[in-house]
Structures are given as structure tokens and as C-alpha cells.
Write a protein that holds these residues in place. Structure first.
Motif, short mmCIF file in Angstrom:
data_model
loop_
_atom_site.label_atom_id
_atom_site.label_comp_id
_atom_site.label_asym_id
_atom_site.label_seq_id
_atom_site.Cartn_x
_atom_site.Cartn_y
_atom_site.Cartn_z
N ILE A 1 8.16 -20.61 -2.71
CA ILE A 1 6.71 -20.42 -2.51
C ILE A 1 6.44 -19.16 -1.69
N LEU A 2 7.16 -18.98 -0.59
CA LEU A 2 6.92 -17.81 0.26
C LEU A 2 7.26 -16.52 -0.46
N LYS A 3 8.33 -16.55 -1.26
CA LYS A 3 8.69 -15.37 -2.06
C LYS A 3 7.55 -14.96 -2.97
N SER A 4 6.99 -15.93 -3.69
CA SER A 4 5.89 -15.63 -4.61
C SER A 4 4.64 -15.18 -3.86
N TYR A 5 4.40 -15.80 -2.72
CA TYR A 5 3.21 -15.44 -1.93
C TYR A 5 3.31 -14.01 -1.40
N LEU A 6 4.43 -13.66 -0.77
CA LEU A 6 4.57 -12.33 -0.18
C LEU A 6 4.58 -11.24 -1.25
N LEU A 7 5.26 -11.50 -2.36
CA LEU A 7 5.24 -10.53 -3.45
C LEU A 7 3.84 -10.41 -4.04
N GLY A 8 3.12 -11.54 -4.11
CA GLY A 8 1.75 -11.50 -4.60
C GLY A 8 0.84 -10.67 -3.72
N VAL A 9 1.03 -10.75 -2.40
CA VAL A 9 0.24 -9.93 -1.48
C VAL A 9 0.52 -8.45 -1.70
N ALA A 10 1.82 -8.10 -1.78
CA ALA A 10 2.18 -6.70 -2.02
C ALA A 10 1.61 -6.20 -3.33
N ASN A 11 1.71 -7.03 -4.38
CA ASN A 11 1.17 -6.65 -5.69
C ASN A 11 -0.34 -6.47 -5.64
N LEU A 12 -1.02 -7.37 -4.93
CA LEU A 12 -2.48 -7.30 -4.87
C LEU A 12 -2.95 -6.01 -4.21
N ALA B 1 0.83 -1.21 0.00
CA ALA B 1 0.00 0.00 0.00
C ALA B 1 0.86 1.26 0.00
N VAL B 2 1.92 1.26 0.82
CA VAL B 2 2.81 2.42 0.87
C VAL B 2 3.52 2.60 -0.47
N GLY B 3 4.00 1.50 -1.05
CA GLY B 3 4.68 1.58 -2.34
C GLY B 3 3.79 2.14 -3.44
N ALA B 4 2.54 1.70 -3.46
CA ALA B 4 1.61 2.21 -4.46
C ALA B 4 1.38 3.71 -4.27
N VAL C 1 7.28 -2.38 0.05
CA VAL C 1 7.17 -0.99 -0.42
C VAL C 1 7.77 -0.88 -1.81
N TYR C 2 8.97 -1.43 -1.98
CA TYR C 2 9.61 -1.41 -3.29
C TYR C 2 8.78 -2.19 -4.31
N GLY C 3 8.23 -3.34 -3.90
CA GLY C 3 7.40 -4.13 -4.80
C GLY C 3 6.17 -3.37 -5.26
N GLY C 4 5.53 -2.64 -4.36
CA GLY C 4 4.37 -1.85 -4.75
C GLY C 4 4.73 -0.66 -5.60
N TYR C 5 5.95 -0.14 -5.41
CA TYR C 5 6.38 1.04 -6.17
C TYR C 5 6.78 0.68 -7.59
N PHE C 6 7.66 -0.30 -7.75
CA PHE C 6 8.13 -0.68 -9.09
C PHE C 6 8.21 -2.19 -9.21
N GLY C 7 9.02 -2.81 -8.38
CA GLY C 7 8.95 -4.26 -8.25
C GLY C 7 9.94 -5.07 -9.03
#
Length: 245
Positions: free
Chosen positions: A173-184, A86-89, A143-149
Motif C-alpha cells: 500500500i505504501l509503495k503504491s501511495y508514495l509512487l502515486g504522489v510522485a506521479n501526481l 517535481a524534480v524528476g519531471a 525523482v526517478y519516478g517522476g523522470y521515467f518510473g
């Protein structure tokens, strides 16, 4: 946008999904594809974030039990990743487009180096988990993932392997899950406030879902050390590309 453009994005989304799950470098495929079909940089960035939610959903569909088996701590990690996304976005929507360009290549290169040195770092840490460090780091990387990623998956990968005792398979698996949450979470913000190209996002998300779904069985067949070193080298390549583009 033509039918051919949309078909290209479906194909690019599939390869981005596979590459994203295996290496954490989905955006190195998806972002250039969106630029190639004519989207301007900011629109391509937010559209890419929305589309890459498909990778996490596809991967989770094929590996939900592994995420749940991580235990109650995964729900705290989920919260930190959501807040960071949310902060990154918000930063992307209000800050100048080149705010973080100078530090991003070094950020990705540092994560790649950490992956290469992961066995030594774990030895120096006495094999202990570092829960507080990991929680703070999840928020920062989200934050970085939401900003650019670009490269955020590599950073998450390094964090899981260094700060926890999880094996490489579960780290994927955890990497994809956590990044997926940030992206969502970032995608929800972009859907309301950002210039998302919905046709492009939908086409790429379809391919990304399929690619993410295919990722877990593929990673099971790759020798762990080969996967770790391969992701690290790909991370260095991405850092160079980000520095020169």
C-alpha cells in the motif's frame, strides 16, 4: 487515435493497474501499450506518468485507512515524494532523453536483489527502523519516478521492507501511495509543460483506476514470501528488458 486504440489503452491500463499494485511494475504494461498506438517515446513517457496516477488513486480508494494508520510520518514521506516527483519531471523536460538510460537497469536490479535479501538485511540491521535513510531514499526514488518510473514501484517496495518494520501487505500500500504522489506531482508539471496526449492518458487512467482498486484485495490473498520473491524476480526481468531494449 481510433476508438480501437482507446479501447486497447483502457484494457492495458487495467492490467497495468493490477500489475502495478501487486508488483510495482505498471510501466512494463502501460508504456509499451502507448508506443503501440503510435505515441513517440517522450510523449508516451509523460502520458504514461499522467495515466498512472489512476493506479494510486484507485488503490488509495480501497486502502485509505491503512495509509492514515501509518501515523504522522506518512505526511513527511508524502512531502519527500512530492518534491522528488517535481524534480524528476523537471529533469525529463530539460535533460537529454537518454540521460539516465545507462544506470536505470542496474538501479532496478539492485532493488530486486534487495527484495530477495530483505530478511537477511533486516536481521543485520537488528530489526531497527532507518527513518533518515528512508526519507532521503524516498526523495531519490521519487525523482526517478517522476523522470521515467519503470521499476520505481519495485524500488519503493524494497525501501519500505528494508528501512521500516512494515509488513509486506502494508508495504504494498505504501509503495503504491508514495509512487502515486510522485506521479501526481510530475503529472501536474507535464500537464503544463509536457507533450501529454490527453485522449490516451484519459483512456488509460480509467483502466488504471479500476486495476488499482482491485489490487489491495488481490494482494491480501497472496502469501507474503511468495509475493516478495515474485516481485524481485519480475524486477530482475524488467532490468534485463531495460538493458536490452
Amino acid at each position: 487515435m481510433t476508438v480501437l486504440d482507446l479501447a486497447l489503452l483502457v484494457v492495458a491500463g487495467f492490467f497495468a493497474g493490477v500489475v502495478g499494485f501487486v508488483t510495482g511494475l505498471a510501466s512494463i504494461v502501460s508504456y509499451p501499450a502507448l508506443l503501440a498506438v503510435g505515441l513517440p517515446p517522450v510523449a508516451a513517457n509523460v502520458t504514461n506518468t499522467v495515466a498512472m496516477v489512476g493506479v494510486g488513486v484507485g488503490a488509495l480508494t480501497n486502502s485509505a485507512r491503512e495509509v492514515v494508520d501509518t501515523g504522522p510520518r506518512v505526511w513527511w514521506w508524502t512531502l519527500y515524494a512530492a518534491l522528488g516527483g517535481a524534480v524528476g519531471a523537471a529533469v525529463l523536460l530539460v535533460a537529454p532523453p537518454d540521460s539516465f538510460e545507462a544506470i536505470v537497469p542496474g538501479f532496478v536490479a539492485l532493488a530486486a536483489l534487495a527484495l530477495l535479501l530483505q530478511p537477511r538485511i533486516r536481521t543485520l540491521a537488528g530489526g531497527r527502523d532507518l527513518p533518515r535513510v528512508f526519507s532521503v531514499a524516498v526523495f531519490v526514488v521519487a525523482v526517478y519516478g517522476g523522470y521515467f518510473g519503470a521499476g520505481a514501484g519495485v524500488v519503493f517496495y524494497a525501501l519500505v521492507l528494508i528501512c521500516t518494520s512494515e509488513q509486506i501487505w502494508r508495504a504494498s500500500i505504501l509503495k503504491s501511495y508514495l509512487l502515486g504522489v510522485a506521479n501526481l506531482v510530475a503529472a501536474i508539471g507535464f500537464a503544463v509543460f509536457g507533450p501529454v496526449h490527453w485522449g490516451a492518458a484519459a483512456a488509460m487512467a480509467v483502466g488504471a483506476f479500476a486495476g488499482g482498486y482491485c489490487g489491495p484485495p488481490l494482494v491480501r490473498r497472496i502469501p507474503p514470501n511468495l509475493l516478495r520473491v515474485g516481485v524481485a524476480l519480475a524486477g530482475f526481468g524488467l532490468a534485463v528488458w531495460l538493458a536490452l531494449r
